[in-house]
Design an enzyme around this catalytic site. Structure first.
Site, PDB file in Angstrom:
ATOM      1  N   TYR A   1       0.828  -1.221   0.000  1.00 32.29           N
ATOM      2  CA  TYR A   1       0.000   0.000   0.000  1.00 32.29           C
ATOM      3  C   TYR A   1       0.858   1.265   0.000  1.00 32.29           C
ATOM      4  CZ  TYR A   1      -4.292  -2.620   0.155  1.00 32.29           C
ATOM      5  OH  TYR A   1      -5.326  -3.456  -0.211  1.00 32.29           O
TER       6      TYR A   1
ATOM      7  N   ARG B   1       1.860   1.787  -3.494  1.00 33.07           N
ATOM      8  CA  ARG B   1       0.741   2.335  -4.273  1.00 33.07           C
ATOM      9  C   ARG B   1       0.512   3.798  -3.909  1.00 33.07           C
ATOM     10  NH1 ARG B   1      -4.091  -1.805  -3.516  1.00 33.07           N
ATOM     11  NH2 ARG B   1      -5.190  -0.223  -4.749  1.00 33.07           N
TER      12      ARG B   1
ATOM     13  N   GLN C   1     -14.828   3.417  -6.939  1.00 30.77           N
ATOM     14  CA  GLN C   1     -14.309   2.224  -6.278  1.00 30.77           C
ATOM     15  C   GLN C   1     -12.829   2.416  -5.963  1.00 30.77           C
ATOM     16  OE1 GLN C   1     -15.917  -1.536  -8.433  1.00 30.77           O
ATOM     17  NE2 GLN C   1     -15.996   0.119  -9.927  1.00 30.77           N
ATOM     18  N   ASN C   2     -12.269   3.500  -6.465  1.00 34.74           N
ATOM     19  CA  ASN C   2     -10.824   3.702  -6.347  1.00 34.74           C
ATOM     20  C   ASN C   2     -10.441   4.230  -4.972  1.00 34.74           C
ATOM     21  OD1 ASN C   2     -10.770   2.920  -8.993  1.00 34.74           O
ATOM     22  ND2 ASN C   2     -10.625   4.991  -9.811  1.00 34.74           N
ATOM     23  N   VAL C   3      -9.227   3.950  -4.597  1.00 36.43           N
ATOM     24  CA  VAL C   3      -8.730   4.382  -3.283  1.00 36.43           C
ATOM     25  C   VAL C   3      -7.721   5.531  -3.448  1.00 36.43           C
ATOM     26  CG1 VAL C   3      -9.157   2.144  -2.194  1.00 36.43           C
ATOM     27  CG2 VAL C   3      -6.953   2.533  -3.331  1.00 36.43           C
TER      28      VAL C   3
ATOM     29  N   HIS D   1     -14.731   1.961  -1.562  1.00 35.31           N
ATOM     30  CA  HIS D   1     -13.707   1.026  -1.076  1.00 35.31           C
ATOM     31  C   HIS D   1     -12.620   1.710  -0.269  1.00 35.31           C
ATOM     32  CE1 HIS D   1     -14.993  -1.756  -4.631  1.00 35.31           C
ATOM     33  NE2 HIS D   1     -15.805  -1.866  -3.598  1.00 35.31           N
TER      34      HIS D   1
ATOM     35  N   ASN E   1     -15.419   2.244 -21.704  1.00 32.21           N
ATOM     36  CA  ASN E   1     -14.401   1.246 -21.388  1.00 32.21           C
ATOM     37  C   ASN E   1     -13.845   0.727 -22.711  1.00 32.21           C
ATOM     38  OD1 ASN E   1     -13.010  -1.145 -20.532  1.00 32.21           O
ATOM     39  ND2 ASN E   1     -14.231  -1.119 -18.662  1.00 32.21           N
TER      40      ASN E   1
HETATM   41  C1  BV8 Z   1     -18.159  -7.849   0.787  1.00 31.09           C
HETATM   42  C2  BV8 Z   1      -9.903  -1.661  -2.197  1.00 31.09           C
HETATM   43  C3  BV8 Z   1     -19.412  -8.855   2.521  1.00 31.09           C
HETATM   44  C4  BV8 Z   1      -8.663  -2.413  -1.819  1.00 31.09           C
HETATM   45  C5  BV8 Z   1     -11.242  -3.259  -3.474  1.00 31.09           C
HETATM   46  C6  BV8 Z   1     -21.744 -10.710  -4.152  1.00 31.09           C
HETATM   47  C7  BV8 Z   1     -22.193  -9.777  -3.226  1.00 31.09           C
HETATM   48  C8  BV8 Z   1     -21.337  -9.273  -2.262  1.00 31.09           C
HETATM   49  C9  BV8 Z   1     -20.002  -9.690  -2.217  1.00 31.09           C
HETATM   50  C10 BV8 Z   1     -19.552 -10.614  -3.125  1.00 31.09           C
HETATM   51  C11 BV8 Z   1     -20.407 -11.128  -4.093  1.00 31.09           C
HETATM   52  N1  BV8 Z   1     -19.700 -12.001  -4.836  1.00 31.09           N
HETATM   53  C12 BV8 Z   1     -18.424 -12.054  -4.390  1.00 31.09           C
HETATM   54  C13 BV8 Z   1     -18.312 -11.235  -3.345  1.00 31.09           C
HETATM   55  C14 BV8 Z   1     -17.085 -11.036  -2.590  1.00 31.09           C
HETATM   56  C15 BV8 Z   1     -16.213  -9.917  -3.132  1.00 31.09           C
HETATM   57  C16 BV8 Z   1     -16.180  -9.839  -4.623  1.00 31.09           C
HETATM   58  O1  BV8 Z   1     -16.912  -9.057  -5.226  1.00 31.09           O
HETATM   59  N2  BV8 Z   1     -15.311 -10.620  -5.226  1.00 31.09           N
HETATM   60  C17 BV8 Z   1     -15.175 -10.582  -6.675  1.00 31.09           C
HETATM   61  C18 BV8 Z   1     -13.707 -10.732  -7.041  1.00 31.09           C
HETATM   62  C19 BV8 Z   1     -16.040 -11.692  -7.247  1.00 31.09           C
HETATM   63  N3  BV8 Z   1     -16.646  -8.651  -2.576  1.00 31.09           N
HETATM   64  C20 BV8 Z   1     -16.169  -8.287  -1.384  1.00 31.09           C
HETATM   65  O2  BV8 Z   1     -15.420  -8.957  -0.711  1.00 31.09           O
HETATM   66  C21 BV8 Z   1     -16.650  -6.947  -0.847  1.00 31.09           C
HETATM   67  N4  BV8 Z   1     -17.091  -7.120   0.497  1.00 31.09           N
HETATM   68  O3  BV8 Z   1     -18.868  -8.314  -0.036  1.00 31.09           O
HETATM   69  O4  BV8 Z   1     -18.328  -8.030   2.123  1.00 31.09           O
HETATM   70  C22 BV8 Z   1     -19.643  -8.565   3.930  1.00 31.09           C
HETATM   71  C23 BV8 Z   1     -20.861  -8.002   4.305  1.00 31.09           C
HETATM   72  C24 BV8 Z   1     -21.079  -7.743   5.644  1.00 31.09           C
HETATM   73  C25 BV8 Z   1     -20.080  -8.039   6.586  1.00 31.09           C
HETATM   74  C26 BV8 Z   1     -18.865  -8.567   6.197  1.00 31.09           C
HETATM   75  C27 BV8 Z   1     -18.636  -8.836   4.860  1.00 31.09           C
HETATM   76  C28 BV8 Z   1     -15.504  -5.950  -0.785  1.00 31.09           C
HETATM   77  C29 BV8 Z   1     -14.964  -5.668  -2.149  1.00 31.09           C
HETATM   78  C30 BV8 Z   1     -13.963  -4.498  -2.069  1.00 31.09           C
HETATM   79  C31 BV8 Z   1     -12.558  -4.993  -2.316  1.00 31.09           C
HETATM   80  N5  BV8 Z   1     -11.631  -3.848  -2.367  1.00 31.09           N
HETATM   81  N6  BV8 Z   1     -10.445  -2.173  -3.474  1.00 31.09           N
HETATM   82  C32 BV8 Z   1      -7.498  -2.079  -2.705  1.00 31.09           C
HETATM   83  O5  BV8 Z   1      -7.658  -1.258  -3.631  1.00 31.09           O
HETATM   84  O6  BV8 Z   1      -6.417  -2.633  -2.453  1.00 31.09           O
HETATM   85  S1  BV8 Z   1     -11.805  -3.831  -4.960  1.00 31.09           S
HETATM   86  C33 BV8 Z   1     -10.685  -3.397  -6.201  1.00 31.09           C
HETATM   87  O7  BV8 Z   1     -10.842  -4.306  -7.236  1.00 31.09           O
HETATM   88  C34 BV8 Z   1     -10.990  -2.061  -6.836  1.00 31.09           C
HETATM   89  O8  BV8 Z   1     -11.470  -1.138  -5.902  1.00 31.09           O
HETATM   90  C35 BV8 Z   1     -12.020  -2.357  -7.910  1.00 31.09           C
HETATM   91  O9  BV8 Z   1     -13.314  -2.140  -7.461  1.00 31.09           O
HETATM   92  C36 BV8 Z   1     -11.896  -3.838  -8.077  1.00 31.09           C
HETATM   93  C37 BV8 Z   1     -11.531  -4.235  -9.465  1.00 31.09           C
HETATM   94  O10 BV8 Z   1     -10.202  -3.700  -9.767  1.00 31.09           O
HETATM   95  P1  BV8 Z   1      -9.710  -3.490 -11.321  1.00 31.09           P
HETATM   96  O11 BV8 Z   1     -10.230  -4.633 -12.119  1.00 31.09           O
HETATM   97  O12 BV8 Z   1      -8.332  -3.063 -11.541  1.00 31.09           O
HETATM   98  O13 BV8 Z   1     -10.418  -2.262 -11.668  1.00 31.09           O
HETATM   99  P2  BV8 Z   1     -11.650  -2.312 -12.397  1.00 31.09           P
HETATM  100  O14 BV8 Z   1     -12.590  -3.366 -11.948  1.00 31.09           O
HETATM  101  O15 BV8 Z   1     -12.109  -0.987 -12.209  1.00 31.09           O
HETATM  102  O16 BV8 Z   1     -11.106  -2.787 -13.924  1.00 31.09           O
HETATM  103  C38 BV8 Z   1     -10.314  -1.942 -14.701  1.00 31.09           C
HETATM  104  C39 BV8 Z   1     -11.217  -1.605 -15.917  1.00 31.09           C
HETATM  105  O17 BV8 Z   1     -10.749  -0.423 -16.507  1.00 31.09           O
HETATM  106  C40 BV8 Z   1     -11.198  -2.702 -16.969  1.00 31.09           C
HETATM  107  O18 BV8 Z   1     -12.495  -3.006 -17.388  1.00 31.09           O
HETATM  108  C41 BV8 Z   1     -10.398  -2.048 -18.124  1.00 31.09           C
HETATM  109  O19 BV8 Z   1     -10.875  -2.475 -19.386  1.00 31.09           O
HETATM  110  C42 BV8 Z   1     -10.714  -0.598 -17.921  1.00 31.09           C
HETATM  111  N7  BV8 Z   1      -9.716   0.357 -18.405  1.00 31.09           N
HETATM  112  C43 BV8 Z   1      -8.377   0.181 -18.485  1.00 31.09           C
HETATM  113  N8  BV8 Z   1      -7.800   1.324 -18.963  1.00 31.09           N
HETATM  114  C44 BV8 Z   1      -8.811   2.218 -19.141  1.00 31.09           C
HETATM  115  C45 BV8 Z   1     -10.023   1.615 -18.793  1.00 31.09           C
HETATM  116  N9  BV8 Z   1     -11.199   2.267 -18.869  1.00 31.09           N
HETATM  117  C46 BV8 Z   1     -11.191   3.526 -19.317  1.00 31.09           C
HETATM  118  N10 BV8 Z   1     -10.057   4.192 -19.665  1.00 31.09           N
HETATM  119  C47 BV8 Z   1      -8.864   3.562 -19.596  1.00 31.09           C
HETATM  120  N11 BV8 Z   1      -7.738   4.215 -19.954  1.00 31.09           N
END
Ligand code: BV8
Length: 260
Positions: free
Chosen positions: A69, A72, A103-105, A121, A224
């Site tokens: 972190y 980053r 969603q960004n930090v 997040h 995107n």
């Molecule tokens: C939780 C902070 C429960 C940390 C992040 C269903 C419902 C609820 C939860 C879940 C569910 N299914 C699964 C889950 C669990 C999990 C989850 O979603 N897993 C996924 C992998 C399936 N979710 C969780 O754990 C969440 N918590 O549900 O808790 C709970 C409830 C009560 C009590 C206790 C527990 C928490 C999720 C948060 C995780 N933290 N970030 C850190 O940054 O280190 S998430 C992190 O990854 C980012 O914040 C972002 O949101 C995510 C994805 O990252 P990237 O892929 O890099 O970014 P992004 O998705 O934005 O993709 C990049 C995009 O940009 C691409 O599409 C690309 O094509 C595009 N791009 C590239 N260049 C450009 C561009 N676009 C435009 N211009 C450009 N130049």
């Protein structure tokens, strides 16, 4: 490759009363901040970010995770907002009502002039202690720290209770901040247009935000360069990058030029 920006996108944005802009890591890509999808560079190439961004990883190896972190935070501190961030700041000033949800930090939306940004997040700039969530201060990024040194760094201790200090982000498996999620859901449920930019739409519950807007009849516009699961939620899919498409969208809506 940028697809042509449909004319109606600018008209819809100009005529909207309530706009939500929903962003993911892709909005910061053109500022040089790697997304989660990018191959992690250097020392981090051997780790899976979804394994590093967890409380378990931090408790197993606090120095490794805190070092990631800090690496980053150094990169973000050296990055500059790009034309996409600046275009969003103009949208927020021009639309009668506009909520930015990220969603960004990183702090690039704020540094581009956006206000009251909802961070679903958390933030790299809000460390807190693991015991009582006491806010912790940290030294500003020193001028000579090389952004890619990426070595393990021992986390500081809380000045109030001596517990370990952790990053102020939401890790996988942790609940999102209730106030932030509620505000984001309410904004999406009341908007006319939701612009989703640079998110892969795979992380929940954040990924539900565009669908909430679509279900209340709002027009979802996605920006995107790649297809995402949100393609089926978006009424308009613009294949292009944030720093190119968003200034064109602002020019189309308000004939305003974004400094690129
Ligand atoms: C939780 C902070 C429960 C940390 C992040 C269903 C419902 C609820 C939860 C879940 C569910 N299914 C699964 C889950 C669990 C999990 C989850 O979603 N897993 C996924 C992998 C399936 N979710 C969780 O754990 C969440 N918590 O549900 O808790 C709970 C409830 C009560 C009590 C206790 C527990 C928490 C999720 C948060 C995780 N933290 N970030 C850190 O940054 O280190 S998430 C992190 O990854 C980012 O914040 C972002 O949101 C995510 C994805 O990252 P990237 O892929 O890099 O970014 P992004 O998705 O934005 O993709 C990049 C995009 O940009 C691409 O599409 C690309 O094509 C595009 N791009 C590239 N260049 C450009 C561009 N676009 C435009 N211009 C450009 N130049």
């Amino acid at each position: 490759m940028d697809s042509a920006l449909p004319r109606e996108a600018g008209q819809l944005l100009r005529d909207a009363r309530r706009v939500v802009v929903f962003t993911g890591a892709g909005i910061s890509a053109e500022s040089g901040v790697p997304t989660f999808r990018d191959d992690l560079t250097g020392l981090w190439a051997r780790f899976d970010p979804q394994r590093l961004a967890t409380a378990e990883a931090f408790h197993a190896d606090p120095d490794l995770v805190w070092g990631w972190y800090e690496w980053r935070r150094a990169r973000v501190s050296r990055a500059e907002p790009n034309a996409g961030h600046r275009a969003i700041s103009i949208i927020q000033n021009r639309a009668p009502e506009c909520t930015v949800v990220t969603q960004n930090v990183d702090d690039l939306h704020e540094r581009a002039g956006s206000h009251k940004v909802i961070h679903l997040h958390g933030s790299l700039f809000a460390p807190r202690c693991v015991a009582a969530a006491h806010p912790a201060a940290f030294a500003p990024v020193s001028g000579n720290a090389t952004p890619d040194e990426g070595r393990p760094v021992p986390p500081p201790r809380c000045a109030s209770c001596a517990a370990l200090v952790r990053p102020g982000v939401v890790w996988f498996g942790e609940a999102l901040p209730e106030a932030a999620l509620t505000a984001a859901v309410e904004a999406a449920a009341e908007c006319d247009v939701l612009l989703t930019v640079g998110t892969s739409g795979v992380v929940y519950p954040a990924a539900e935000i565009p669908g909430i807007a679509a279900r209340v009849g709002a027009t979802v516009i996605q920006v995107n360069p790649e297809p995402t699961p949100l393609d089926r939620v978006a009424a308009i899919n613009v294949r292009g990058t944030a720093a190119h498409v968003l200034p064109a969208l602002v020019a189309s809506a308000w004939q305003e030029t974004v400094e690129t």
